[in-house]
Design an enzyme around this catalytic site. Structure first.
Site, PDB file in Angstrom:
ATOM      1  N   ARG A  14       0.804  -1.225   0.000  1.00 26.09           N
ATOM      2  CA  ARG A  14       0.000   0.000   0.000  1.00 26.09           C
ATOM      3  C   ARG A  14       0.839   1.280   0.000  1.00 26.09           C
ATOM      4  O   ARG A  14       0.320   2.372  -0.196  1.00 26.09           O
ATOM      5  CB  ARG A  14      -0.969  -0.003   1.199  1.00 26.09           C
ATOM      6  N   ASP A 104       7.375  -1.495  11.226  1.00 23.37           N
ATOM      7  CA  ASP A 104       6.528  -0.425  10.685  1.00 23.37           C
ATOM      8  C   ASP A 104       5.710   0.263  11.768  1.00 23.37           C
ATOM      9  O   ASP A 104       4.741   0.943  11.485  1.00 23.37           O
ATOM     10  CB  ASP A 104       5.614  -0.971   9.576  1.00 23.37           C
ATOM     11  N   ASN A 229       0.938   1.705   7.063  1.00 21.12           N
ATOM     12  CA  ASN A 229       0.699   0.912   5.858  1.00 21.12           C
ATOM     13  C   ASN A 229       0.644   1.757   4.597  1.00 21.12           C
ATOM     14  O   ASN A 229       0.727   1.230   3.501  1.00 21.12           O
ATOM     15  CB  ASN A 229      -0.618   0.148   5.990  1.00 21.12           C
ATOM     16  N   ARG A 334      27.278  25.731   0.976  1.00 17.74           N
ATOM     17  CA  ARG A 334      27.317  24.368   0.430  1.00 17.74           C
ATOM     18  C   ARG A 334      28.345  23.523   1.185  1.00 17.74           C
ATOM     19  O   ARG A 334      29.114  24.047   1.982  1.00 17.74           O
ATOM     20  CB  ARG A 334      27.605  24.435  -1.076  1.00 17.74           C
ATOM     21  N   ASN A 387      36.690  29.735  -9.674  1.00 14.45           N
ATOM     22  CA  ASN A 387      37.406  28.527  -9.246  1.00 14.45           C
ATOM     23  C   ASN A 387      37.452  27.453 -10.318  1.00 14.45           C
ATOM     24  O   ASN A 387      38.134  26.464 -10.176  1.00 14.45           O
ATOM     25  CB  ASN A 387      36.761  27.943  -7.982  1.00 14.45           C
TER      26      ASN A 387
HETATM   27  C1  UD1 Z   1      -0.889  -8.543  13.132  1.00 15.66           C
HETATM   28  C2  UD1 Z   1      -1.504  -9.465  14.208  1.00 15.66           C
HETATM   29  C3  UD1 Z   1      -2.796  -8.851  14.738  1.00 15.66           C
HETATM   30  C4  UD1 Z   1      -2.524  -7.456  15.264  1.00 15.66           C
HETATM   31  C5  UD1 Z   1      -1.833  -6.588  14.200  1.00 15.66           C
HETATM   32  C6  UD1 Z   1      -1.408  -5.284  14.796  1.00 15.66           C
HETATM   33  C7  UD1 Z   1      -0.902 -11.727  13.542  1.00 15.66           C
HETATM   34  C8  UD1 Z   1      -1.371 -12.987  12.936  1.00 15.66           C
HETATM   35  N1  UD1 Z   1      -1.778 -10.753  13.617  1.00 15.66           N
HETATM   36  O1  UD1 Z   1      -1.821  -8.518  12.060  1.00 15.66           O
HETATM   37  O2  UD1 Z   1      -3.339  -9.651  15.760  1.00 15.66           O
HETATM   38  O3  UD1 Z   1      -3.727  -6.857  15.714  1.00 15.66           O
HETATM   39  O4  UD1 Z   1      -0.672  -7.249  13.683  1.00 15.66           O
HETATM   40  O5  UD1 Z   1      -0.906  -4.457  13.806  1.00 15.66           O
HETATM   41  O6  UD1 Z   1       0.228 -11.649  13.966  1.00 15.66           O
HETATM   42  N2  UD1 Z   1       5.763  -9.642   8.775  1.00 15.66           N
HETATM   43  C9  UD1 Z   1       6.947 -10.288   8.490  1.00 15.66           C
HETATM   44  N3  UD1 Z   1       6.881 -11.487   7.868  1.00 15.66           N
HETATM   45  C10 UD1 Z   1       5.706 -12.085   7.542  1.00 15.66           C
HETATM   46  C11 UD1 Z   1       4.514 -11.412   7.844  1.00 15.66           C
HETATM   47  C12 UD1 Z   1       4.573 -10.178   8.469  1.00 15.66           C
HETATM   48  O7  UD1 Z   1       8.038  -9.797   8.782  1.00 15.66           O
HETATM   49  O8  UD1 Z   1       5.739 -13.197   6.997  1.00 15.66           O
HETATM   50  C13 UD1 Z   1       5.841  -8.327   9.437  1.00 15.66           C
HETATM   51  C14 UD1 Z   1       5.261  -7.231   8.577  1.00 15.66           C
HETATM   52  O9  UD1 Z   1       6.263  -6.646   7.799  1.00 15.66           O
HETATM   53  C15 UD1 Z   1       4.685  -6.271   9.600  1.00 15.66           C
HETATM   54  C16 UD1 Z   1       4.333  -7.166  10.787  1.00 15.66           C
HETATM   55  O10 UD1 Z   1       5.038  -8.358  10.592  1.00 15.66           O
HETATM   56  O11 UD1 Z   1       5.630  -5.328  10.039  1.00 15.66           O
HETATM   57  C17 UD1 Z   1       2.843  -7.411  10.909  1.00 15.66           C
HETATM   58  O12 UD1 Z   1       2.378  -8.103   9.800  1.00 15.66           O
HETATM   59  P1  UD1 Z   1       0.954  -7.828   9.196  1.00 15.66           P
HETATM   60  O13 UD1 Z   1       0.746  -8.729   8.057  1.00 15.66           O
HETATM   61  O14 UD1 Z   1       0.748  -6.379   8.963  1.00 15.66           O
HETATM   62  O15 UD1 Z   1       0.022  -8.313  10.409  1.00 15.66           O
HETATM   63  P2  UD1 Z   1      -1.490  -7.969  10.584  1.00 15.66           P
HETATM   64  O16 UD1 Z   1      -2.292  -8.781   9.642  1.00 15.66           O
HETATM   65  O17 UD1 Z   1      -1.703  -6.512  10.547  1.00 15.66           O
HETATM   66 CA    CA Z   2      -0.440  -4.546   9.786  1.00 13.53          CA
END
Ligand code: UD1
Ligand code: CA
Length: 458
Positions: A14, A104, A229, A334, A387
């Site tokens: 996004r 993030d 996001n 600069r 210069n």
């Molecule tokens: C997750 C939580 C949810 C919570 C929310 C808060 C889970 C299953 N769910 O959901 O309960 O309310 O965060 O924001 O954990 N990431 C990785 N590798 C992966 C997947 C994700 O590094 O394989 C990282 C992403 O870059 C991100 C973070 O983990 O920084 C969260 O992943 P995201 O997919 O956004 O989780 P949510 O579905 O939002």
């Molecule tokens: Ca998220």
């Protein structure tokens, strides 16, 4: 020993960007760097960053010392927060505490991390989840508690029943685990859920089912767990961070006339009784001394500014300014310029890669490039340090107390010796000896009656 595992492997579609999401900046630093610095400030000994999408760019762009672990990414490879944490499993010690953070979610504070750890230890929990009450919990995992207030599970929005969706307490995604219990839970995760992903949230139910205690630490300041996001959320987070930074400077004795329109990066240092006018941008690793005035719309990048310096509507890049100097309005320093004490660099003066010693002045409309200018030198209006010969840059030296008349060209390489004077309008191509006057322009010729003779008189 306290570890952190910082999840940063996600794609961030996004953001609509070539750059991995966690490398987008707020207040001059990548989102991920903010999280790392906060973890370090919380006294966490070892920070493990899980990288996947754009892993090269992340590892190259992060200056902080951390331990990177790659999460395999691709078609047919498992995915999810649980899978991400699994990548760090071999590095987790049994008797350690593990804090899980997101790359993030940059607004989390070290105070909250420390409070979570303390809550976790005091309650003798095997895992603690950081939660908050949201008026609109849509999309988040919901916290399920038993009658004692212990957390029994976390249900993802997509997997939740109607009844569970009414729960306002959400999972921030930040946790504290005991090392041994985390490893135990990781071995039992599966991907039988709506998204076919490994959920780290399932670790909570796994531990609870084993009779191990899980706590939920609820925070009131929801800003801290704000995850980014999109570009709109990036700007919102920057606004919160900016306010924190500006408030900290004001608390330290800096006047910021309009904090809503003042942009100071996270690592900038400013001493007390300095006044910052609206529209000022101070970036990178800049230091500003005491009793300075930083006038409206000035931009200062990676520069060192002494005490009692006055800067008006000017741009200053990678330079150094001595005490009591006056810069601008509309000056441009600069990179690699060093301005001494009590120096004046006035309107529309550009300085590049030059050193100007104490008490010298270039008050108007000059270009000073690749030069050494001694003490007490006066550079008249419109002087140009020539210069560049079209091929190479050369150095100009102007020794102490020299006087360079208006509209002089100093064609470098050239030296003006101590106390020498140059007549206005001269083009200097050779050394000017000490305390001499140099005139290098055509002598004035007056032709009496010329206009009338030519028939030009109206
Ligand atoms: C997750 C939580 C949810 C919570 C929310 C808060 C889970 C299953 N769910 O959901 O309960 O309310 O965060 O924001 O954990 N990431 C990785 N590798 C992966 C997947 C994700 O590094 O394989 C990282 C992403 O870059 C991100 C973070 O983990 O920084 C969260 O992943 P995201 O997919 O956004 O989780 P949510 O579905 O939002
Ligand atoms: Ca998220």
């Amino acid at each position: 020993m306290i570890f952190s595992i910082i999840l940063a492997a996600g794609e961030g579609t996004r953001m609509k960007s070539k750059l991995p999401k966690v490398m987008h900046k707020i207040c001059g630093k990548p989102l991920l760097s903010h999280v790392i610095n906060t973890a370090k400030a919380s006294g966490i000994d070892k920070n493990i960053v899980i990288v996947g999408n754009g892993s090269d760019l992340v590892q190259k762009g992060i200056e902080e010392e951390v331990f990177f672990v790659e999460q395999p990414i691709g078609e047919g490879v498992p995915y999810g927060t649980g899978f991400a944490v699994m990548q760090a499993k071999d590095y987790i010690e049994d008797d350690s505490h593990v804090i899980i953070l997101y790359g993030d979610t940059p607004l989390i504070t070290s105070e909250t991390i420390n409070n979570t750890i303390e809550f976790h230890k005091k309650g003798n929990y095997e895992a603690t989840v950081l939660s908050a009450d949201f008026d609109d919990p849509t999309g988040y995992g919901r916290i399920i508690r038993d009658s004692n207030g212990n957390v029994t599970s976390i249900v993802e929005h997509k997997d939740a029943s109607e009844e569970e969706r009414n729960i306002k307490e959400i999972n921030s995604g930040i946790y504290c685990f005991n090392g041994k219990s985390l490893k135990l839970a990781l071995d039992r995760l599966d991907s039988n859920n709506a998204q076919n992903e490994y959920y780290i949230t399932d670790a909570i139910k796994i531990l609870n089912d084993l009779g191990l205690k899980v706590g939920g630490y609820k925070i009131l300041d929801k800003e801290e767990i704000f995850g980014i996001n999109s570009r709109i959320q990036l700007a919102e987070a920057e606004k919160v961070m900016r306010k924190r930074i500006n408030n900290a400077h004001m608390a330290n004795g800096v006047t910021i006339i309009n904090p809503d329109n003042t942009y100071i990066d996270a690592d900038v240092k400013i001493e007390r009784d300095t006044i910052i006018y609206p529209g000022v941008i101070i970036e990178g690793k800049s230091n500003i001394g005491e009793d300075c005035i930083i006038g409206q719309n000035s931009r200062i990048v990676d520069s060192h500014v002494g005490n009692e310096v006055d800067i008006q509507i000017s741009t200053i890049l990678e330079s150094k300014i001595g005490d009591n100097a006056h810069i601008g309005p509309y000056a441009y320093l600069r990179p690699n310029s060093e301005i001494g004490k009590n120096v004046k660099i006035g309107d529309f003066v550009e300085v590049k890669n030059s050193k100007i010693e104490d008490n010298s002045k270039a008050s108007h409309l000059s270009y000073i490039g690749d030069a050494y200018v001694g003490k007490g030198v006066n550079i008249g209006c419109g002087v140009v340090f020539v210069n560049y010969d079209g091929k190479e840059k050369h150095k100009t030296i102007v020794q102490d107390n020299a006087f360079i008349g208006c509209n002089t060209n100093l064609v470098s390489p050239v030296e003006v010796e101590e106390g020498a004077y140059i007549a206005a309008g001269s083009t200097i191509t050779e050394r000017v000896p000490k305390e001499s006057l140099s005139i290098a322009r055509a002598r004035q010729v007056n032709k009496e009656g010329w206009v009338k003779k030519k028939g030009l008189k109206k």
